[in-house]
Enzyme design. Structure first.
Site, PDB file in Angstrom:
ATOM      1  N   TYR A 161       3.525  -3.768  -3.870  1.00 18.95           N
ATOM      2  CA  TYR A 161       2.602  -4.518  -3.329  1.00 18.95           C
ATOM      3  C   TYR A 161       1.617  -3.707  -2.371  1.00 18.95           C
ATOM      4  O   TYR A 161       0.510  -4.028  -2.144  1.00 18.95           O
ATOM      5  CB  TYR A 161       3.360  -5.274  -2.552  1.00 18.95           C
ATOM      6  N   GLY A 162       2.240  -2.677  -1.802  1.00 16.37           N
ATOM      7  CA  GLY A 162       1.501  -1.912  -0.707  1.00 16.37           C
ATOM      8  C   GLY A 162       2.394  -1.149   0.485  1.00 16.37           C
ATOM      9  O   GLY A 162       3.575  -0.869   0.117  1.00 16.37           O
ATOM     10  N   LYS A 163       1.866  -1.203   1.656  1.00 17.97           N
ATOM     11  CA  LYS A 163       2.535  -0.640   2.858  1.00 17.97           C
ATOM     12  C   LYS A 163       3.038  -1.677   3.721  1.00 17.97           C
ATOM     13  O   LYS A 163       2.318  -2.888   3.802  1.00 17.97           O
ATOM     14  CB  LYS A 163       1.955   0.447   3.550  1.00 17.97           C
ATOM     15  N   VAL A 164       4.048  -1.677   4.439  1.00 19.94           N
ATOM     16  CA  VAL A 164       4.564  -2.585   5.578  1.00 19.94           C
ATOM     17  C   VAL A 164       4.413  -1.652   6.926  1.00 19.94           C
ATOM     18  O   VAL A 164       4.831  -0.623   7.023  1.00 19.94           O
ATOM     19  CB  VAL A 164       5.850  -2.977   5.221  1.00 19.94           C
TER      20      VAL A 164
ATOM     21  N   LYS B 127       3.090  -6.921   5.974  1.00 19.58           N
ATOM     22  CA  LYS B 127       3.173  -6.382   4.479  1.00 19.58           C
ATOM     23  C   LYS B 127       1.626  -6.523   3.963  1.00 19.58           C
ATOM     24  O   LYS B 127       0.864  -7.317   3.755  1.00 19.58           O
ATOM     25  CB  LYS B 127       3.767  -7.153   3.641  1.00 19.58           C
TER      26      LYS B 127
ATOM     27  N   ASP C 235      15.620 -13.334  -7.728  1.00 20.22           N
ATOM     28  CA  ASP C 235      15.776 -11.632  -7.502  1.00 20.22           C
ATOM     29  C   ASP C 235      16.690 -11.523  -6.379  1.00 20.22           C
ATOM     30  O   ASP C 235      16.294 -10.569  -5.589  1.00 20.22           O
ATOM     31  CB  ASP C 235      14.380 -11.104  -7.005  1.00 20.22           C
TER      32      ASP C 235
END
Length: 953
Positions: free
Chosen positions: A642-645, A659, A755
């Site tokens: 998704y990307g960075k946190v 997020k 999940d």
């Protein structure tokens, strides 16, 4: 005609104004230089603004271009030196564009922020520029399958952050460079996991200095070069090695005696050299699957007794190695043995095939030896070849083992149709496994390491298909089905498998879809099932059936601009009018956006209608910049597909986890919408809380409560340093069960998580469990009582087999995943570890009449097994009921909660008591380490990590 020219003039100048106003001018100029250099660029290029208008393959952060990902775009041309002006560029992937030729410009060394340089399967030639050694942040360097010549630049040794180094399948020559005090070398790459140098023309001795005990190498591949001299004993110091290939060289002398130190090695290829001396004793290599020693000049010796002590051995290739004596019958009882080739040796005596032979055995090839007899304890189903032995020299010898088995010209495997009849397709389309006519994206998977040799065995290919589909579905790649065909071995001892990927919906992919698929392979984001496959490279074919609208002719664009260039005064007036209109439009958009945070929601790009919210706060981008100190590296606490946190601090002092979606990530719109809708309406102490979101300036961000003690996976593996004994594990299991029961039974509408796994169970400061990551979750409407039919999504090992087979999702699918999680809690093992599935392992080992159900070898010893943990056997019973094959036989999560509460009471615990101590009182072996749950591990499957964050093996 005049009005048309005015309109075009206005369009051209508004376009120019927009570029100046958004994308950095230097970056825009560099991209337009590439646009002029290349043919077949995506249609979106050349018009509008590269960042704001979404040029395919261009990723931006703010006003700066940070990524160019254009694999398999049929690009033709060279790589302009102007690319060096993209000073913020972090990722460059131009793989599978065979029309990209010429040399790499030395100015590429100016891209100081580059972390991934990936040019797999292009047509680049000439030397690799030495300036590449100045890219100090580089993590991935993949230049394989080109035509590069010259020496390996010693400056690569300066890349201390490098994890992946692949220069295979080029025309590189010269010695392997090592440091000498003033010059760097490959021996300095102690953090690198992958040395891939096969299929080049490297010569000279392998320097002993190349390897050391400090190294963390996983793959060392130098096959098919011209290396000579001895294999250095320093290789035996690198105990992390899993795949070693020095086959097809000119190595000589004795093998080092310390090779048996490589206890993690699975593939060892040393065939086709001129090695001499005795065979080293490889006792202790308990992970060794494949051993290739053929065509060497070892001293004559009896069949090594240590071969029968290699429990994982599947393939033994020792043709032309001067073996003599008798092959012991016990060797063939190795449980994983599949293929034995001992041709052209001096083996003698009687070949005995006794009872207990491996049920996986497919072939024993002993051609041209001195075997005089053959005894078998019964019938056998595998091939035995004794052609050219005395046992077959008798007149009239007609036994099957005295004839060569017929060659099979038919393909060994091809994905079958899924309960349908294949279509007769026209116009070059192909019938998919679901019998839809479409244009698939095709290519070849080339496995440089693999852990089986029976190419007729369907299981590896079926598992690979399942793994591919799970990857594409969980990363929201528009793929309907995949097809594998024609597995075969080539002359380099690589396993080749043809792959076809079929589009979901339309009958062909657009450029974004092709780029997403190719990116997964070029960046090694996709990892094949580790129980069957090792390192691989993908060779993508040209794709010519893009569904995008064709790009308009550059020449006509230039002609139009030239035709209107003379009307400069008129242009200026129109430009001023355009600027005024543009500013008015932006002012109106800002006013609208102030009232509606989703004013710019794109239902096509963002997977459906505007999110329906219930209580989540809308944060501005400027606010979040302030809370994270402008998204500083110091506040970077993890990464995912998704990307960075980032960690943020609100004005109240409250810590939050932010997020932030990465532009061009394989996840995005759907996960953002799912989490924001579901988490904004659920509130429970065992479910992670969503505080708000940000949707402006092209950003998609989710703001959560900050959960400080990492994931359950971190604690079970020891990564977090927090010791979790039996009572704490019971408390964590209860908390996770309560959170999941709330989602199933009390949320409105009910939610199936889809999940559940240890990386998605987070632990707060008192080690209370919180269920997290709702990107794959599914709400159950009134019309979907019982089940909902949907594409299979989840994580391998936790996935409900009934859901996988029927595509019918129910709450019992979460129950199955929770049962696997319970087994992980008591074993501290991943669900699938070295090809062993924890559910099957427990089921096969359980003996209820014995202490601890006879599971001592599987249970995590840190639980404390010196005395039987109270309630453990009931806990195992509950876990096994949760993983029952039929969902109807599994308990509900409410029933699971009650049973765990009962187990806790049996263990003398109060299930409703709050934890009395914080994690600060627990053992912490990693002081100062980053333990936050939103780290690499948390995103390992449900989101494709960028190559710089997750390490493929």
């Amino acid at each position: 005609m005049g009005s048309a020219i005015w309109f075009l003039s206005l369009h051209v100048f508004i376009q120019i104004y927009t570029i100046v106003a958004t994308t950095d001018a230097g970056d825009s100029t560099a991209l337009r230089s590439l646009w002029n250099e290349w043919k077949n660029v995506p249609p979106s290029w050349g018009s509008g603004d590269p960042c704001d208008d979404g040029w395919v393959g261009i990723g931006c952060t703010g006003l700066r271009v940070t990524s160019i990902t254009l694999p398999s775009m049929n690009l033709v041309g060279g790589l302009s030196g102007d690319i060096s002006t993209l000073s913020e560029l972090q990722q460059l992937d131009l793989s599978y564009n065979k029309g990209l030729t010429g040399s790499l410009p030395s100015s590429i060394g100016n891209l100081k922020k580059l972390t991934n340089l990936i040019l797999v399967g292009c047509g680049f030639i000439g030397p690799i520029p030495d300036t590449i050694g100045s890219l100090l942040l580089l993590r991935f360097l993949s230049l394989n399958s080109n035509g590069f010549t010259g020496h390996i630049p010693p400056s690569i040794g300066n890349l201390s952050n490098l994890y992946w180094l692949d220069l295979a399948d080029n025309q590189l020559e010269g010695p392997i460079p090592v440091s000498n005090g003033s010059t760097p070398g490959l021996d300095m790459l102690i953090n690198t996991g992958h040395f891939h140098f096969g299929k080049n023309k490297l010569y000279g001795q392998i320097p002993s200095q190349l390897f050391s005990s400090e190294m963390t190498l996983i793959h060392v591949l130098f096959e098919s070069n011209q290396l000579s001299g001895t294999l250095p004993s320093t290789l035996g110091l690198v105990k992390t090695l899993e795949v070693v290939r020095f086959d097809n060289n000119s190595l000589n002398g004795r093998l080092p005696l310390n090779l048996n130190n490589l206890t993690s090695v699975q593939d060892l290829f040393l065939s086709n050299n001129v090695l001499t001396g005795p065979l080293p004793d490889l006792t202790g290599l308990n992970s060794l699957n494949t051993l290739y020693l053929s065509n060497n000049s070892f001293d004559s010796s009896d069949f090594p007794s240590w071969l029968a002590a290699l429990p994982s051995l599947t393939t033994l290739m020792m043709e032309h190695t001067q073996l003599q004596g008798q092959v012991p019958a016990t060797f063939f009882t190795l449980s994983n043995l599949q293929t034995v080739v001992l041709k052209h040796n001096q083996l003698n005596g009687t070949l005995n095939i006794g009872p207990g032979v491996s049920n996986q055995l497919q072939m024993i090839d002993l051609q041209t030896n001195l075997i005089s007899g053959f005894n078998s304890a019964g019938t056998y189903t595998f091939d035995i070849i004794l052609v050219g032995n005395p046992v077959c020299d008798e007149t009239g010898a007609t036994n099957t083992y005295c004839t060569l088995p017929p060659s099979n010209s038919l393909p060994l495997y091809s994905t079958p149709p899924k309960n349908c009849q294949p279509n007769s397709c026209s116009s070059g389309q192909i019938s998919s496994p679901t019998c839809r006519c479409a244009y698939p994206y095709t290519g070849t998977l080339q496995f440089r390491g693999f852990f089986f040799s029976d190419l007729r065995n369907r299981t590896p290919y079926e598992t690979l298909e399942q793994s591919l589909m799970q990857f594409f579905q969980s990363h929201q790649v528009p793929v309907d089905t995949v097809s594998l065909s024609n597995p075969r071995m080539d002359s380099f001892e690589y396993l080749l498998v043809n792959l076809s990927v079929f589009p979901f919906g339309p009958n062909s992919f657009n450029r974004t879809g092709i780029s997403m698929i190719a990116f997964a392979f070029s960046n090694q984001s996709f990892k094949p099932p580790p129980e069957f496959f090792g390192p691989y490279v993908f060779h993508g074919d040209t794709y010519e059936q893009f569904s995008d609208e064709p790009a308009s002719s550059k020449k006509s664009s230039i002609a139009i601009i030239g035709a209107v260039a003379g009307a400069s005064v008129l242009f200026l007036l129109l430009l001023l009018a355009g600027i005024y209109g543009y500013r008015q439009r932006k002012r109106a958009e800002r006013a609208t956006k102030g009232n509606n945070p989703f004013a710019h929601w794109d239902s096509k790009k963002s997977s459906g209608n505007i999110p329906q919210l219930k209580g989540a706060r809308c944060f501005s981008f400027e606010e979040l910049k302030k809370y994270t100190n402008n998204f500083s590296e110091a506040n970077d606490i993890g990464s995912g597909g998704y990307g960075k946190v980032y960690r943020g601090t609100l004005p109240t002092g409250e810590l939050v986890a932010i997020k932030r979606a990465q532009q061009g990530s394989m996840q995005g719109g759907l996960e953002f919408k799912t989490e924001i809708e579901l988490l904004s309406r659920v509130h429970h102490k065992n479910v992670v809380s969503l505080l708000g979101f940000c949707f402006e300036q092209g950003e998609q961000m989710l703001i959560y409560e900050y959960v400080p003690n990492g994931s359950l996976s971190d604690s079970l593996s020891g990564k977090s340093g927090i010791r979790v004994d039996w009572t704490r594990r019971l408390k964590i299991a209860l908390g996770a069960a309560r959170g999941l029961a709330y989602l199933h039974e009390l949320a409105n509408p009910p939610i199936i998580h889809r999940d559940i796994k240890s990386t998605n169970i987070l632990l707060d400061e008192r080690l209370n469990a919180k269920v997290s990551d709702f990107g794959l979750s599914k709400p159950m409407g009134d019309s979907e009582k019982g089940h909902v039919t949907t594409q299979v999504k989840g994580t391998m090992g936790y996935l409900d087999p009934e859901y996988y087979m029927t595509q019918q999702l129910t709450e019992k699918s979460d129950v199955y995943s929770f049962g696997v999680l319970m087994l992980e809690i008591i074993t501290a093992r991943r669900p699938i570890e070295r090809g062993k599935y924890i559910v099957r392992e427990v089921r096969m080992s359980m003996v209820k009449t014995k202490s601890l159900y006879n599971l001592q070898e599987i249970l995590d010893p840190t639980i404390g097994l010196s005395t039987t943990p109270k309630g453990l056997e009931k806990f195992v019973d509950l876990a096994m009921s949760c993983v029952a094959e039929s969902g109807a036989d599994r308990p509900t999560m409410g029933e699971v909660v009650k049973e765990i509460e009962s187990i806790m009471q049996l263990a003398g615990m109060n299930p409703n008591a709050e934890s009395a101590s914080t994690s600060a009182t627990y053992e912490d072996a990693t002081k100062g380490a980053s333990l936050h749950p939103y780290s690499d591990e948390s995103f390992a499957y449900s989101g494709a990590l960028p190559a710089s964050k997750i390490e493929p093996h």
